[in-house]
Every structure is written in structure tokens, then in C-alpha cells.
Write a protein that holds these residues in place. Sequence first.
Motif, PDB file in Angstrom:
ATOM      1  N   UNK A 217       6.468  12.302  17.031  1.00  0.00           N
ATOM      2  CA  UNK A 217       6.705  10.860  16.866  1.00  0.00           C
ATOM      3  C   UNK A 217       6.158  10.410  15.519  1.00  0.00           C
ATOM      4  N   UNK A 218       6.680   9.277  15.069  1.00  0.00           N
ATOM      5  CA  UNK A 218       6.198   8.660  13.820  1.00  0.00           C
ATOM      6  C   UNK A 218       5.685   7.263  14.151  1.00  0.00           C
ATOM      7  N   UNK A 219       4.556   6.907  13.543  1.00  0.00           N
ATOM      8  CA  UNK A 219       4.144   5.492  13.555  1.00  0.00           C
ATOM      9  C   UNK A 219       4.240   5.022  12.113  1.00  0.00           C
ATOM     10  N   UNK A 220       5.045   3.988  11.900  1.00  0.00           N
ATOM     11  CA  UNK A 220       5.428   3.604  10.524  1.00  0.00           C
ATOM     12  C   UNK A 220       4.771   2.281  10.121  1.00  0.00           C
ATOM     13  N   UNK A 221       3.602   2.424   9.457  1.00  0.00           N
ATOM     14  CA  UNK A 221       2.882   1.250   8.960  1.00  0.00           C
ATOM     15  C   UNK A 221       3.189   0.958   7.494  1.00  0.00           C
ATOM     16  N   UNK A 222       3.553   1.989   6.726  1.00  0.00           N
ATOM     17  CA  UNK A 222       3.624   1.818   5.266  1.00  0.00           C
ATOM     18  C   UNK A 222       4.585   0.702   4.904  1.00  0.00           C
ATOM     19  N   UNK A 223       4.124  -0.188   4.054  1.00  0.00           N
ATOM     20  CA  UNK A 223       4.991  -1.282   3.636  1.00  0.00           C
ATOM     21  C   UNK A 223       4.207  -2.279   2.813  1.00  0.00           C
ATOM     22  N   UNK A 224       4.940  -3.199   2.230  1.00  0.00           N
ATOM     23  CA  UNK A 224       4.328  -4.307   1.485  1.00  0.00           C
ATOM     24  C   UNK A 224       4.311  -5.506   2.418  1.00  0.00           C
ATOM     25  N   UNK A 225       3.228  -6.311   2.384  1.00  0.00           N
ATOM     26  CA  UNK A 225       3.045  -7.262   3.495  1.00  0.00           C
ATOM     27  C   UNK A 225       2.678  -8.689   3.103  1.00  0.00           C
ATOM     28  N   UNK A 226       2.733  -9.016   1.825  1.00  0.00           N
ATOM     29  CA  UNK A 226       2.306 -10.359   1.443  1.00  0.00           C
ATOM     30  C   UNK A 226       3.493 -11.329   1.381  1.00  0.00           C
ATOM     31  N   UNK A 227       3.423 -12.362   2.200  1.00  0.00           N
ATOM     32  CA  UNK A 227       4.521 -13.332   2.251  1.00  0.00           C
ATOM     33  C   UNK A 227       4.720 -13.979   0.874  1.00  0.00           C
TER      34      UNK A 227
END
Length: 342
Positions: free
Chosen positions: A76-86
Motif C-alpha cells: 500500500x501507499x500513503x501519499x502525503x507529499x504535496x504543497x499545502x499553502x492556500x
Amino acid sequence: MRVLVTGGAGYIGSHTLVELLGQGHEALVVDSFSNSSPQALDRVRELTNGWFESEEADIRDTDRLTAAARRFRPEAVIHFAGLKSVGESARRAVDYYDVNVAGTVSLLRAMDAADCRRIIFSSSATVYGEPQYLPFDESHRIAPTNVYGQTKAMAEQLLTDWARADEGRAALLLRYFNPVGAHASGRMGEDPRGVPENLMPFLAQVAAGRRDALRIWGDDYPTPDGTGVRDYIHVTDLARAHVAALARAQAVTGAEAYNIGTGHGVSVREMLGAFQRVVGRDLPHEIHPRRPGDVAEMRADCSRANRDLGWRAEYDVDDMVQSLWAWQSANPYGYGAPPQEG
Ligand code: NAD
Ligand code: UFG
């Protein structure tokens, strides 16, 4: 299970890693460290006896990701990577689509190459946009009002279509409300770069003397005390929701969305009051006009997650503030060194 964790060095990823390892899962972390420090992973090692390895890579590098997935063979993969600033997402729209949407495409290609059929995705309550009713349930209209939210909604759609395209695939879309707090040890926590946009890290830096005063964005909302109300969730509760989602992903196919919050609304003034009680003194604050794009209230109906994931938030506001303050006071500059003067 063997779990590939993208963005595992970040705030939520590192806390989730501790819970995963504590439950006997094995992990491969893939992180570019673009918004985190390898030190977070050292702290995870310090807090657990579990096995994990890490690789510095960008999720958009499909060849690297594919090689890593073929070697590790994640279940399984848990996918947190990302840019997050509104706020930043409006100024860097193309980067946000590239990392959050194209990055997810790249990850799915690597998963397909390694025949990995389960993914847990970090989505956000921001996909709902302006509330048509409260609390939000998962059937609420999806109508994000900012670029960041659009990228999350597009990634949700992409994952839903991927899950439906072949039998045996599962995509669990976790819509986080407002994650706050830190690990109970005080050794791990949120380490924002630059001036924090969010209430809790800003408040913690005011308490630590790094910022002059909290600016309360508006006290004229139609809420009991006029300040904005949010559904804050302790990061350890959120981390445990991922462990519960992994179990669910083994048992179901297709795409499922889950709200992850507490179901309780807390105002800015209430949060300030809780923080002041924990630090034992008044904290400087000023009333400012409303922040553009903010809504009066956000609150989750979490009954689907309670029922299907067998998960429920356990920590309250005092736990959130105490753990945050333990982390902030012991690590005033997060994982880094104090900035050089002069
Ligand atoms: P974070 O920035 O601390 O963690 C994200 C991690 O991803 C970092 O370690 C960063 O270095 C890594 N990363 C970024 N771009 C990458 C890339 N191209 N390739 C590889 N790694 C990359 O953020 P967080 O608060 O832990 O959030 C995790 C996820 O949860 C994000 O997807 C975010 O959008 C989502 N989310 C966060 C919140 C929140 O309030 N913190 C709320 C809702 C959803
Ligand atoms: N606030 C202040 N002063 C500050 C910062 C925030 O008064 O310095 C207020 C805001 O006006 C709002 C509340 O505190 O009423 C919470 O604001 P945050 O910026 O901490 O959080 P948001 O609810 O605006 O947004 C966060 C994440 C989003 C995510 C959303 C999900 O930043 O990425 O939660 O609900 F999508």
C-alpha cells in the motif's frame, strides 16, 4: 504491511510513521525534503524500534519512484507529499498543479509498475469550499475556492478513476480538517518555514517570543464569539486514522472518502484561551479585518470514519495545546538552528 510513504518526513507523515511502525508495519519513505528536514526521520528512529528506510526523491521523478517501488514491493501507499499553502497556491498555481496533480499521476504510474493496488490519500476539507450546511458530510458538494483546494479535488478525481479502472484497487481519500498539536514526547512536531500562515504554529511562536502578537483575522463572524470556528484534530489522532484506513484498504475496492476531524468546533478566541492557560500567562493579540477567503465555520461529520474505519478522535483541545507547547518550548526553532543574527 509494507507501506510506501510519500512525504513521510513532513508534519503529518512523520507522526503517521511512528504509529505505523508501532503497529508492526514496515515503511519506505520517499521525500524530497523540500518542506521538511531529514532530522524528523532521525526523531522517528529515536521514538520507535520499527524498521523503515528512506530515499530522497521527488514524486514527479517517475523513473526513480518506479525503481523504488519495484525494489520495495509495497502492499500500500500513503501519499502525503504535496504543497499545502492556500495563500501560496494562488501565486504558484502551476507548481501546485505540477506537484499535487502531476505528482500523483507519476506515483500511480510507479504503483502500477510495481502492481501496488492500495492508496491512502491526504485530502483536505478545503475541497468542500463554502459550506452549504454544517457539519460537512462526505456527500457535500465539492467546490473548492482556492487553487490548493482545486488540486486536491483533481487528485481525488484522478484516484477515484484509477481505482475504478481495474478490479482490486482501493483509494481511500482522507479529508483532514485542521491538524494541530505534536507527538506526546515533545520530540516531533510541526516545523513551518518562514512566517506561519496557520493559527496554531503562529500562536506557538507568539508564546515562544518569536512573534510579537497573534493577529485575529476578524471578530465579526456569525459565531458565538465572533471569531472563526474550526474542527481542530490532534495530529496523533490523524496519524492513527491512516493506520485504520490501511486495514480498510485491504478489505474494500473502489474509492471512498472520509472526513477526519473531531466533529467539535473551536473558535480562535477559545484556542487562544486554551493556549494562555497552558503557558500560564496572557499572550499578546490584536483584532484585524477578516482574512480574504476565510469562512466563518468548518466542522466535520465524522460518523462514516467512526463506523467504517472503526476510528475515533481521542484527544481534546488541551491535549492539542499541551503537546504543541511541549514541542515548541523544547525546540523553539523546530528541527533547525536559530537564525543567524545581524
Ligand atoms: P508537510 O509540508 O509538512 O509535508 C509534506 C511533505 O512532502 C514534506 O516532507 C515535503 O518535503 C514533501 N514533498 C513536497 N513536495 C514533494 C515532492 N514533489 N516530492 C517528494 N516529496 C515532496 O505537510 P503536512 O502538513 O504534513 O501535509 C501532508 C499532506 O496533508 C499534504 O498533502 C497536505 O496537502 C495535506 N493536508 C495538510 C493539512 C494541514 O493543515 N497540515 C490539511 C489538510 C491536508
Ligand atoms: N487565524 C487567525 N490568525 C492567524 C491564523 C489564523 O485569526 O494568524 C484564524 C483564521 O481566520 C481561521 C482559524 O484561525 O478562523 C484557522 O485558520 P488556519 O489558517 O489555521 O486554518 P484554515 O482553516 O484557514 O485552513 C487549514 C489549512 C488548509 C486546510 C484547512 C482544512 O491551512 O490547508 O485547514 O480545513 F485545507
